[in-house]
Design an enzyme around this catalytic site. Sequence first.
Site, short mmCIF file in Angstrom:
data_model
loop_
_atom_site.label_atom_id
_atom_site.label_comp_id
_atom_site.label_asym_id
_atom_site.label_seq_id
_atom_site.Cartn_x
_atom_site.Cartn_y
_atom_site.Cartn_z
N VAL A 100 -2.59 11.94 16.70
CA VAL A 100 -2.31 13.27 17.60
C VAL A 100 -2.52 12.56 18.42
CG1 VAL A 100 -3.80 14.95 16.37
CG2 VAL A 100 -4.64 13.52 17.67
N SER A 101 -1.12 12.60 19.13
CA SER A 101 -1.05 12.32 20.97
C SER A 101 -2.74 11.80 21.42
CB SER A 101 0.16 13.28 21.28
OG SER A 101 1.16 13.23 20.57
N THR A 102 -3.56 12.89 21.87
CA THR A 102 -4.79 12.22 22.52
C THR A 102 -5.58 12.63 22.03
OG1 THR A 102 -4.97 14.99 23.29
CG2 THR A 102 -2.82 13.67 24.25
N GLN A 123 -6.97 16.10 20.73
CA GLN A 123 -6.46 17.16 19.59
C GLN A 123 -7.02 17.47 18.56
OE1 GLN A 123 -1.86 15.42 20.47
NE2 GLN A 123 -1.87 17.72 20.65
#
Length: 197
Positions: A9-11, A14
């Site tokens: 996931v990007s962050t 998330q």
Amino acid sequence: MSAYAYIRVSTKEQNTDRQHEALKDYTKQNKINIKAIFEDRATGKNFERSQYQLLKETVKSGDSIVIKELDRLGRNFMDTPKELQYFFERGIKVIILDTPLINTGDDKLDYTINNMLIGFLSYIADKEREKIQSRVKEGLVNAKAKGVKLGRPERELPKDFEKYYKKWKANDITAVEFAKLLGVSRATLYRYIKEYE
């Protein structure tokens, strides 16, 4: 021969539940035992991710990597096919659950077709990343236009700071005296001065 999974996931905010669920369903239906799950919370624009690099060091010829979606692997349409090529050349199969046609490790004809698909899907993922970045920038511009303060909240200056600051500026007191009057270190004092100015 071992099977591994990769989740991204990007962050930090998330959630990875959807990817874990898809992985669990796949392994149950196919009676596959996943030896280890490598999980990153990092952007998909490049491949300098700690867990992804560890996965690359771990897998060997004959092993499989299971990923929910192609863009979990990466969102860079130039580099994602190269990463899949890396696995293909080493005899490592990459299983992408949402795109079952893509399975590196198959014969050359399948690989050629898959490579075209991968290039196309990677391009879409890359464009989606650009759209997200553009929306974030637009949001920041709009927020600034509406007077929303962005970034960390400003720190409140100590009581009487302004009074002593004027004296310090007029050379009536030294920086050491200024800091003592406020009860702070010189480093903190200079930080306050910088913020104030």
